[in-house]
Scaffold this active site. Structure first.
Site, PDB file in Angstrom:
ATOM      1  N   CYS A 243      54.483  22.734  15.505  1.00 46.28           N
ATOM      2  CA  CYS A 243      55.645  23.605  15.696  1.00 46.28           C
ATOM      3  C   CYS A 243      56.130  24.158  14.355  1.00 46.28           C
ATOM      4  O   CYS A 243      56.450  25.344  14.247  1.00 46.28           O
ATOM      5  CB  CYS A 243      56.801  22.841  16.341  1.00 46.28           C
ATOM      6  SG  CYS A 243      56.327  21.691  17.629  1.00 46.28           S
ATOM      7  N   ASP A 244      56.215  23.322  13.341  1.00 49.22           N
ATOM      8  CA  ASP A 244      56.934  23.700  12.112  1.00 49.22           C
ATOM      9  C   ASP A 244      56.072  23.821  10.859  1.00 49.22           C
ATOM     10  O   ASP A 244      56.579  24.248   9.814  1.00 49.22           O
ATOM     11  CB  ASP A 244      58.059  22.675  11.846  1.00 49.22           C
ATOM     12  CG  ASP A 244      59.048  22.621  13.001  1.00 49.22           C
ATOM     13  OD1 ASP A 244      59.255  23.680  13.636  1.00 49.22           O
ATOM     14  OD2 ASP A 244      59.577  21.545  13.294  1.00 49.22           O
TER      15      ASP A 244
ATOM     16  N   CYS B 227      57.081  17.526  14.359  1.00 46.25           N
ATOM     17  CA  CYS B 227      56.014  18.316  15.003  1.00 46.25           C
ATOM     18  C   CYS B 227      55.363  19.267  13.996  1.00 46.25           C
ATOM     19  O   CYS B 227      55.953  20.284  13.635  1.00 46.25           O
ATOM     20  CB  CYS B 227      56.585  19.090  16.187  1.00 46.25           C
ATOM     21  SG  CYS B 227      55.358  20.102  17.036  1.00 46.25           S
TER      22      CYS B 227
END
Ligand code: FAD
Ligand code: NAP
Length: 313
Positions: free
Chosen positions: A137-138, A134
């Site tokens: 997300c990261d 992701c």
């Protein structure tokens, strides 16, 4: 007794809920084990859903308005994981995680798909500790640092582009020398000066220690030469696996007809081989794997549910 149980709250399940409740069904519950929205909430962008054209918005922003609209006509949401579905006699029994059961006249399964693992050495060990699926997300953890992206499909090249705006350099490792992604997506990535292509190559191993990933070994599949890359996050985008486990019975047999690759066989009405059981979205055979088609499937399944219930009465 529910009129309809919808399993999975991605674009297909949410749209099914909207159409079922707006079409007059009173007792419809969406069982979604997380926050509704589905896979697209992990995407950094969406530019092919007609009517939505804003390159500054992420998949999460995009799904935000769906919640309000899809729950506006009485659809209920239970944040529960469904374990299995059984048809005994006329009705379905839905077994939830923890063992509680719910009865329903009809079921729409729209459990979609999850990111596939590439199965290189160290992938599981460093998953969530430097290996990610992701970028939204990261990606920020690698601000102004180099990252490696594995894969050559739409997801890999779109997410590589997203990462290229945050990270110093993005190395796209792909096992062939031509891409599976759509031509405009390839073209845009090729024009970005900090995206570099490492073709005919795979990740041999992700390495690190108790602190997490420290680097990756990349192997050229033609020469077998290994190149080590230090200080990189690794984003794996090698496709998706459909989530069909809720359709297995206690003997691990599927309750409806499936394709060899584990997708549910449906007709153009999203009917499965079991009367009253419908499947919509990425889980069905020949799914185009698009938000717009998952939503379309959801609407078709819900309209069929309404007809099915009318026929039974
Ligand atoms: P999903 O979106 O997979 O939703 C399934 C839901 O079911 C999930 O929320 C899951 O939590 C839930 N669920 C699963 N099992 C259970 C269970 N047992 N109990 C309860 N709940 C369960 N498509 C586009 O059209 N344009 C794009 O730009 C685009 N970009 C993408 C970018 C990325 C990074 C990814 C991963 C996909 C992208 N796609 C894009 C594809 C698109 O997201 C999918 O085709 C679409 O989300 C499929 O919808 P769905 O409702 O079938 O399933
Ligand atoms: P995909 O299209 O299946 O592509 C997966 C990529 O990973 C391929 O390039 C594949 O290589 C590579 N790969 C697979 N297994 C590998 C392994 N073990 N090691 C190394 N590489 C491996 O998956 P996706 O990109 O996630 O897309 C899934 C679906 O969603 C597609 O239908 C796609 O069109 C759709 N989607 C659409 C959009 C959009 O419309 N904008 C965005 C994202 C996704 P090969 O090419 O050699 O097989």
């Amino acid at each position: 007794m529910l009129d309809c149980a919808i399993i999975g709250g991605g674009p297909a399940g949410l749209t099914a809920g909207l159409y079922a409740t707006r079409g007059g069904l009173k007792n419809v519950t969406l069982f979604e084990m997380g926050v509704p929205g589905g896979q697209i909430t992990k995407s950094s962008e969406i530019e092919n859903y007609p009517g939505f054209f804003d390159s500054t918005k992420t998949g999460l922003d995009f799904m935000d308005t769906w919640q309000k609209q899809c729950f506006n006509f009485g659809l209920k949401h239970e944040m529960q994981k469904v374990e299995s579905i059984n048809k005994t006699g006329e009705y379905f029994t839905i077994t939830l995680e923890g063992g509680n059961t719910v009865e329903a006249m009809t079921v729409i399964v729209s459990t979609g798909a999850v990111p596939r693992r590439a199965h290189f050495k160290g992938e599981d060990e460093f998953y969530g500790r430097g290996v990610s699926t992701c970028a939204i997300c990261d990606g920020f953890f690698y601000k102004d640092k180099p990252v490696t992206v594995l894969g050559g499909g739409d997801t890999a090249l779109e997410e590589a582009y997203f990462l290229s705006n945050i990270c110093s350099d993005v190395y796209v490792v792909h096992r062939r020398d031509t891409f599976r992604a759509a031509p405009p997506t390839i073209d845009r990535a090729e024009r970005k000066e900090n995206i570099h292509f490492v073709l005919d190559s795979v990740i041999e191993e992700s390495v690190g220690d108790a602190m997490g990933l420290s680097g990756v070994d990349i192997r050229n599949v033609k020469t077998n030469e290994i190149t080590h890359m230090d200080n990189t996050g690794l984003f794996v985008f090698v496709g998706q696996d459909v989530k069909n486990d809720v359709l297995k019975d206690e003997n691990d047999d599927f309750i409806c007809k499936m394709s060899e690759s584990g997708q549910v066989i449906v007709d153009l009405s999203m009917k499965t081989s079991v009367p009253g059981l419908f499947v919509a979205g990425d889980l069905r055979i020949e799914a185009p794997k698009q938000v717009v088609s998952a939503a379309g499937d959801g609407s078709i399944a819900a309209l069929q549910v309404i007809s099915y219930i009318q026929e039974q009465q």
